[in-house]
Design a protein around this motif. Structure first.
Motif, PDB file in Angstrom:
ATOM      1  N   GLU A   1      -3.664 -33.697 -17.168  1.00 37.38           N
ATOM      2  CA  GLU A   1      -3.174 -33.717 -19.128  1.00 37.38           C
ATOM      3  C   GLU A   1      -2.006 -31.897 -19.249  1.00 37.38           C
ATOM      4  N   GLY A   2      -1.788 -32.014 -17.754  1.00 39.17           N
ATOM      5  CA  GLY A   2      -0.324 -30.856 -17.475  1.00 39.17           C
ATOM      6  C   GLY A   2       0.749 -32.023 -17.369  1.00 39.17           C
ATOM      7  N   GLU A   3       1.977 -31.388 -16.861  1.00 40.70           N
ATOM      8  CA  GLU A   3       2.910 -31.799 -16.820  1.00 40.70           C
ATOM      9  C   GLU A   3       2.419 -33.298 -15.948  1.00 40.70           C
ATOM     10  N   GLU A   4       3.492 -33.962 -16.022  1.00 41.62           N
ATOM     11  CA  GLU A   4       3.611 -35.202 -15.172  1.00 41.62           C
ATOM     12  C   GLU A   4       4.351 -34.424 -13.610  1.00 41.62           C
ATOM     13  N   HIS A   5       3.652 -35.552 -13.059  1.00 41.13           N
ATOM     14  CA  HIS A   5       4.813 -34.972 -11.737  1.00 41.13           C
ATOM     15  C   HIS A   5       3.799 -36.296 -10.627  1.00 41.13           C
ATOM     16  N   HIS A   6       4.881 -35.690  -9.571  1.00 40.65           N
ATOM     17  CA  HIS A   6       4.642 -37.083  -8.184  1.00 40.65           C
ATOM     18  C   HIS A   6       4.325 -36.050  -6.755  1.00 40.65           C
ATOM     19  N   VAL A   7       3.573 -36.365  -5.676  1.00 41.26           N
ATOM     20  CA  VAL A   7       3.538 -35.706  -4.712  1.00 41.26           C
ATOM     21  C   VAL A   7       4.206 -36.804  -3.740  1.00 41.26           C
ATOM     22  N   LEU A   8       5.333 -36.594  -2.941  1.00 42.86           N
ATOM     23  CA  LEU A   8       6.286 -37.277  -2.104  1.00 42.86           C
ATOM     24  C   LEU A   8       6.455 -38.928  -2.288  1.00 42.86           C
ATOM     25  N   ARG A   9       6.506 -39.105  -3.356  1.00 41.21           N
ATOM     26  CA  ARG A   9       6.391 -40.419  -3.852  1.00 41.21           C
ATOM     27  C   ARG A   9       5.670 -40.937  -3.275  1.00 41.21           C
ATOM     28  N   GLU A  10       4.522 -40.430  -3.220  1.00 37.62           N
ATOM     29  CA  GLU A  10       2.725 -41.255  -2.930  1.00 37.62           C
ATOM     30  C   GLU A  10       2.166 -41.675  -3.816  1.00 37.62           C
ATOM     31  N   ASP A  11       1.470 -40.205  -4.150  1.00 35.85           N
ATOM     32  CA  ASP A  11       1.119 -39.866  -5.710  1.00 35.85           C
ATOM     33  C   ASP A  11       1.152 -39.632  -7.356  1.00 35.85           C
ATOM     34  N   PHE A  12       1.162 -39.945  -8.119  1.00 35.65           N
ATOM     35  CA  PHE A  12       1.975 -39.945  -9.518  1.00 35.65           C
ATOM     36  C   PHE A  12       1.191 -39.979 -10.684  1.00 35.65           C
ATOM     37  N   TYR A  13       0.978 -38.638 -11.237  1.00 33.34           N
ATOM     38  CA  TYR A  13       0.053 -38.578 -12.490  1.00 33.34           C
ATOM     39  C   TYR A  13       0.661 -38.231 -13.419  1.00 33.34           C
ATOM     40  N   TYR A  14      -0.122 -38.927 -14.215  1.00 33.13           N
ATOM     41  CA  TYR A  14       0.440 -39.272 -15.811  1.00 33.13           C
ATOM     42  C   TYR A  14      -0.333 -38.741 -17.137  1.00 33.13           C
ATOM     43  N   ARG A  15      -0.051 -38.600 -18.332  1.00 35.23           N
ATOM     44  CA  ARG A  15      -0.419 -38.409 -19.127  1.00 35.23           C
ATOM     45  C   ARG A  15      -1.215 -39.917 -19.680  1.00 35.23           C
ATOM     46  N   THR A  16      -2.421 -39.849 -20.684  1.00 35.70           N
ATOM     47  CA  THR A  16      -3.068 -40.611 -20.911  1.00 35.70           C
ATOM     48  C   THR A  16      -2.181 -41.546 -21.901  1.00 35.70           C
TER      49      THR A  16
END
Ligand SMILES: C[S@@+](CC[C@H](N)C(=O)[O-])C[C@H]1O[C@@H](n2cnc3c(N)ncnc32)[C@H](O)[C@@H]1O
Length: 267
Positions: A207-222
């Motif tokens: 629910e914050g900034e969309e981001h990724h870690v190592l281009r392995e794990d991606f976090y999205y807003r619904t």
């Protein structure tokens, strides 16, 4: 299972430093992974080739860990969670199912056992994990169920027939996918869904900034994913009952928009 952290931006230096101070024993493993990933990204600039190389390296070490389960016990439990959820939502033996990113059949072997022979179709970008999937079929004695397992280069689904699958399922796949890969899938999946069919996928929600870690794990807003589905003629529904389960990701269910108003009984 800790509650979902929906605000953290795991890509920031501050977050990573705080994490390292809280878990110093995990630092060497993370550094080794970051170094390997940097090398693989250098060798494979496009995402699919990069992630295929990650899966190759991880599968060689341990196929169960490559799909995210550190022990066989957890592998079995995570597969059961996926299966029980879909069974509770009406998955029937006569249904035809497409599993995107099927891995080594953590959930897949249970779907294959439940469905009529030939009704399960698994695709994955990693040939190595599909070899491990064949081992799972043998281990679970499912040869006669004749599951299809196919490596893919992309998610255009172009070799699959129109209006064929009642259920399309992708667990922990979009959590490893940049947005263009997700969009490619959403642009294609409506075509292969049978009337009344649905596509469930999990994603790492922020629910914050969309981001990724190592281009392995991606976090999205619904709302990003819901809007992307709508752009391609689909309706996406947030699955609140999935939130009650001990799993770190959230789930959206996608249906063809023109059917949605006349078919809401499943939800
Ligand atoms: C975390 S594993 C989960 C596997 C399986 N869904 C499960 O729950 O056990 C992610 C899987 O998705 C595959 N994958 C990642 N990106 C993909 C893509 N764009 N198309 C197809 N498969 C993909 C990976 O190779 C891997 O097997």
């Amino acid at each position: 299972m800790p509650a979902k952290n929906l605000i953290a931006d795991r890509s920031t230096f501050r977050h990573r430093l705080a994490y390292a101070l809280r878990h110093p024993a995990r630092v060497p493993r993370h550094l080794a992974r970051a170094t390997r990933d940097a090398w693989l990204r250098y060798r494979h600039p496009d995402h699919i080739s990069y992630y295929r190389a990650v899966m190759r390296s991880d599968t060689r070490a341990d196929p169960d860990a490559a799909v995210g389960s550190r022990t066989r016990e957890r592998w079995l439990a995570l597969g059961a969670m996926q299966f029980d959820y879909l069974l509770g939502h009406g998955l029937r033996p006569e249904h035809r199912m497409l599993e995107i990113g099927c891995g080594n059949l953590r959930g897949g072997w249970r779907f294959i056992r439940h469905l009529e022979p030939g009704h399960y179709y698994g695709i994955d970008i990693s040939p190595d994990i599909l070899f491990a999937a064949q081992d799972t079929i043998v281990e679970m004695g499912l040869e006669k169920r004749l599951p299809m397992l196919t490596p893919v280069r992309d998610l255009t689904l172009r070799f699959l027939p129109d209006a064929h699958f009642n259920v399309v399922h992708a667990h922990s796949v979009f959590s490893h996918s940049p947005l263009p890969v997700i969009e490619e899938c959403l642009a294609s999946v409506g075509r292969v869904l049978a009337p009344g069919g649905w596509f469930d996928f999990t994603y790492d929600r922020t629910e914050g900034e969309e981001h990724h870690v190592l281009r392995e794990d991606f976090y999205y807003r619904t709302e990003t994913l819901v809007a992307l589905a709508e752009k391609h003629g689909l309706t996406a529904q947030f699955m609140t009952d999935w939130e009650e389960l001990p799993h770190g990701q959230s789930k959206l269910r996608v249906t063809n928009r023109r059917e949605y108003s006349s078919d809401t009984s499943r939800s």
